[in-house]
Motif scaffolding. Structure first.
Motif, mmCIF file in Angstrom:
data_model
loop_
_atom_site.group_PDB
_atom_site.id
_atom_site.type_symbol
_atom_site.label_atom_id
_atom_site.label_comp_id
_atom_site.label_asym_id
_atom_site.label_seq_id
_atom_site.Cartn_x
_atom_site.Cartn_y
_atom_site.Cartn_z
ATOM 1 N N GLU A 233 -8.654 -2.108 2.540
ATOM 2 C CA GLU A 233 -9.128 -0.845 2.007
ATOM 3 C C GLU A 233 -7.734 -0.314 1.393
ATOM 4 N N TYR A 234 -6.563 -0.118 2.397
ATOM 5 C CA TYR A 234 -5.399 0.520 1.832
ATOM 6 C C TYR A 234 -4.803 -0.291 0.545
ATOM 7 N N GLN A 236 -6.577 -1.713 -1.582
ATOM 8 C CA GLN A 236 -7.381 -1.005 -2.849
ATOM 9 C C GLN A 236 -7.232 0.362 -3.219
ATOM 10 N N LEU A 237 -6.702 1.286 -2.142
ATOM 11 C CA LEU A 237 -6.492 2.515 -2.391
ATOM 12 C C LEU A 237 -5.019 2.465 -3.336
ATOM 13 N N ALA A 238 -4.117 1.535 -2.882
ATOM 14 C CA ALA A 238 -2.874 1.494 -3.646
ATOM 15 C C ALA A 238 -3.104 1.303 -4.976
ATOM 16 N N ARG A 239 -4.071 0.309 -5.241
ATOM 17 C CA ARG A 239 -4.432 -0.111 -6.629
ATOM 18 C C ARG A 239 -5.288 1.174 -7.176
ATOM 19 N N ALA A 240 -5.977 1.809 -6.691
ATOM 20 C CA ALA A 240 -6.680 2.940 -7.317
ATOM 21 C C ALA A 240 -5.591 4.010 -7.588
ATOM 22 N N TYR A 241 -4.485 4.170 -7.060
ATOM 23 C CA TYR A 241 -3.471 5.107 -7.319
ATOM 24 C C TYR A 241 -2.590 4.773 -8.396
ATOM 25 N N VAL A 243 -0.655 1.709 -8.450
ATOM 26 C CA VAL A 243 0.572 1.131 -7.817
ATOM 27 C C VAL A 243 0.425 -0.157 -8.427
ATOM 28 N N HIS A 252 2.921 -3.448 -0.193
ATOM 29 C CA HIS A 252 1.852 -2.891 0.568
ATOM 30 C C HIS A 252 1.192 -4.104 1.238
ATOM 31 N N ALA A 253 0.908 -5.115 0.762
ATOM 32 C CA ALA A 253 0.168 -6.389 1.157
ATOM 33 C C ALA A 253 1.041 -7.220 2.218
ATOM 34 N N PRO A 256 2.375 -6.263 6.294
ATOM 35 C CA PRO A 256 1.508 -6.490 7.314
ATOM 36 C C PRO A 256 0.861 -8.008 7.364
#
Lengths: 339, 379
Positions: A233-234, A236-241, A243, A252-253, A256
């Motif tokens: 989900e995080y 996805q969130l980065a994509r939605a903002y 990045v 981001h990926a 982790p």
């Protein structure tokens, strides 16, 4: 960190009794067929082999541990004993530590370089594979990885020798040269740089042969870890903002995703140690792997114990490094903290 | 809330127009029509609700607006316009889904729309923050990206926004990691992230579902307060009619990929038209009515892979008649209506002349569960 001590004591204990359980007699090997009884008894006494097993075990533990309390000559008193003593090799007739000091750098060089080779190839390959899931690039890299994990390293080594050393005659097949060796002792080398080049040429084939398995295993893990991260989900969130996809992959990926990769690298250390024995045999490299084989063939108890112990310590250090990198990457993991 | 301005909304330009949006997922079992031709508008400064059961296609609908639909799904039809830009646009009447020329490219979408113009708050605050980076650095990165400021300024804005959304000691919490935050606090962080980008539209995809009721109430208060100060538009996705009543200006009720009723929040609660909305309200405890027992909606929502023919709600509808099983109602406005527009996709609506009242009730169905009378009393 302190947990490493019982692990190492366990390694010493198990190898001690297993070595003793090997059929055959070192004294017989040393003296050849039908020695006189006196000779054999003298040798036994010299190396302490005439004592019962459990006394030998206690004595060995005392010799190996850096700090030990030994019974002093007058019984009720004890004297502290410092330093590590791995005993003398029965076969080489030199201290075991001296033999290991000679051979360990060679094996470490081989292992470190093969892991470096594996990581440098596997990480980008795994990421690209994950990013282009189910595209031709991904299929190729997956097939390469599959072949890599299912091919024995000695076979790869033999094939590399056949192709590059015999048919193409571009790379040497034997005798590793240490990059820090003295130029005078290396053929065709007059300067430091030459030594490095020669060492690199000699290292290339063993490195690839030992590193392929590592490379393939890490590629597979990197790919699946990245795929898992990319659906988080995080991410996805980065994509939605807004990045960039490149930043998502490299930051981001990526971070982790390295947790399972580190675990595998730590575990691969055991396969690498086993692989080093085979690789050194195939490429006639005088490292720890060949040393341990010589030791076992000659029932050289102190040498078998010493080499196994060193491999054990290398593995334990590897596990500790794995744990430390965990804490470095993931803030949720911390040691000694109260969180 | 901008409820008093609702009547004048029709004279203003909508911020976001969604027309006949269709999103499908192509699975091994068949094509799932998750969103099947929905249309709605969002005007500047209003909170629009999107309500329905789980699986109605609410999240897919809002993610389609951001073009965040991933394999095996894709948007296959319709049009989405935002401030004049075409985010999604397909040729009408084409045999294959064909994108129109004017549609924004992925790169422009990423640079100009995502974050900067439309921000999103996801459902699960526990999963929406990256566990290996500090909360502050994540905020800072997004702010620097979408506000064209350098990092120290982005940091200042981040700390300020954390304070704004009610996080105590924002300076210290800035460098802490997500696992050190509670669920409610993480959701505040995500709201801060959305607000800090100063978008015109915030899509809230069930942001309070994963939180407990008290935290949910705090978050709702925070959002209404912020909405008034910044005049941001919201699309609020939820399955909770209580949340809708609390914060929304206008509501779209979704059922199985379709919008079945569209009205102002007052009309929806006090002049309910669609039997599905009635059922949703019947399943909700209300302080203004006393009932012996709440009425659950019978049956489960069918799979969007194989929707029932006719009206999609008819197998579960207490008022279903024969005509409902055979013909599919589109969404229409009541022609005789005064006041704000109220759209329904039900043959009981006077706009349809398909002979609903003459049609036979479906076999084995009760004709009514007294909702008509009940609706009257509630008013």
């Amino acid at each position: 960190m302190l947990q490493a001590i019982p692990v190492i004591v366990g390694i010493v204990t198990i190898t001690f009794f297993l070595t003793d359980a090997i059929p055959g007699d070192p004294v017989q090997i040393m003296l050849g067929p039908s020695p006189s009884a006196e000779q054999a008894a003298a040798i036994r006494a010299k190396y302490g082999l005439d004592q019962p097993l459990w006394i030998r075990y206690i004595n060995y533990l005392g010799d190996v541990s850096p700090v030990w309390i030994a019974p002093a000559a007058s019984f009720p008193f004890f004297t502290p004993e410092f330093g590590v003593d791995l005993g003398r090799s029965l076969y080489y007739q030199v201290p075991v530590t001296q033999k290991i000091a000679e051979r360990l750098p060679v094996t470490l060089l081989l292992m470190v370089s093969s892991f470096a080779f594996a990581l440098v190839i596997a990480i980008p390959l795994g990421i690209i594979s994950a990013q282009r899931r189910n595209e031709p690039t991904d299929h190729v890299s997956r097939v390469v990885a599959l072949i890599g994990v299912s091919t024995p390293s000695f076979w790869i080594g033999l094939m590399l020798i056949m192709i590059f050393a015999f048919h193409l005659d571009v790379l040497p097949a034997t005798s590793l040269v240490l990059p820090w060796a003295d130029p005078a002792s290396v053929d065709a080398a007059t300067s430091r740089i030459d030594v490095l080049v020669v060492a690199g040429e000699h290292l290339l084939l063993p490195m690839v042969s030992l590193g392929t398995l590592q490379m393939a295993a890490i590629t597979r893990i990197e790919r699946s870890a990245m795929l898992e991260q990319l659906s988080e989900e995080y991410v996805q969130l980065a994509r939605a903002y807004g990045v960039r996809e490149r930043t998502i992959l490299s930051k981001h990926a990526f971070r982790p995703a390295q947790l399972p990769v580190i675990t595998i690298v730590g575990l691969q250390l055991t396969t690498a140690i086993g692989g080093a024995v085979l690789t050194e045999t195939v490429f006639s490299i005088n490292g720890m792997g060949r040393l341990i084989i010589t030791a076992i063939n000659n029932q050289d108890y102190p040498l078998v114990m010493g080499t196994t112990l060193v491999f054990g310590v290398v593995f334990v250090v590897g596990v500790i490094l794995t744990d430390i990198s965990y804490a470095y990457i993931d803030p949720r993991v911390s040691y000694g903290g109260d969180r | 809330m901008a409820r008093e301005t609702t009547n004048q909304l029709s004279s203003r330009q909508p911020l976001l127009e969604v027309r006949n949006l269709k999103t499908q997922f192509f699975t091994a079992e068949g094509d799932v029509r998750a969103v099947d031709g929905i249309s709605f508008d969002v005007y500047p400064g209003e909170i629009v609700g999107l309500v329905g059961e789980s699986g109605a296609g609410k999240s897919v609908a809002v993610r389609s607006i951001m073009r965040l639909i991933e394999e095996p799904g894709s948007i296959v039809g319709g049009e989405i316009r935002f401030k004049g830009d075409l985010l999604v646009g397909f040729e009408e009447h084409a045999t294959q889904p064909t994108k129109r020329e004017a549609v924004l490219s992925d790169e422009v979408m990423r640079r100009r729309i995502r974050g900067r113009e439309i921000a999103i708050i996801f459902q699960d605050p526990m999963e929406s923050l990256n566990p290996v980076y500090s909360v502050g650095s994540q905020l800072e990165e997004i702010i620097a990206l979408n506000r064209d400021v350098d990092e120290p300024t982005a940091r200042e804005i981040a700390v300020e926004m954390l304070g704004e959304v009610g996080i105590p000691e924002p300076d210290q919490r800035f460098s802490e990691y997500p696992h050190q935050f509670s669920g409610g606090m993480r959701q505040r962080v995500l709201i801060a992230m959305a607000l800090a980008c100063e978008p015109s539209l915030i899509i809230a995809d069930e942001p309070t579902t994963a939180l407990d009721v008290t935290v949910q109430a705090q978050i709702l208060r925070l959002v209404t307060d912020i909405q008034q100060r910044y005049d941001t538009s919201f699309i609020w996705v939820t399955h909770d009619m209580g949340v809708i009543a609390e914060i929304c200006d206008r509501v779209n009720v979704m059922y199985l990929g379709e919008i079945v009723e569209q009205a102002t929040v007052d009309d929806l609660f006090h002049d309910t038209k669609h039997p599905y909305t009635e059922s949703l309200l019947g399943a909700l405890p209300r302080p203004d009515t006393t009932v012996d027992e709440l009425t659950p909606i019978e049956g489960v929502m069918p799979e969007a892979i194989d929707p029932p023919p006719g009206c999609r709600f008819h197998p579960r509808c207490p008022d279903a008649r024969e005509v409902c099983a055979n013909r599919r109602p589109d969404i229409r406005e009541d022609p005789d209506r005064q006041g704000p527009p109220h759209w329904t996709a039900c043959f009981k609506n006077d706009a349809f002349d398909v002979g609903y009242w003459e049609s036979e009730p479906l076999d084995g169905k009760r004709t009514s569960r007294g909702f008509d009378a009940g609706g009257g009393e509630r008013r």
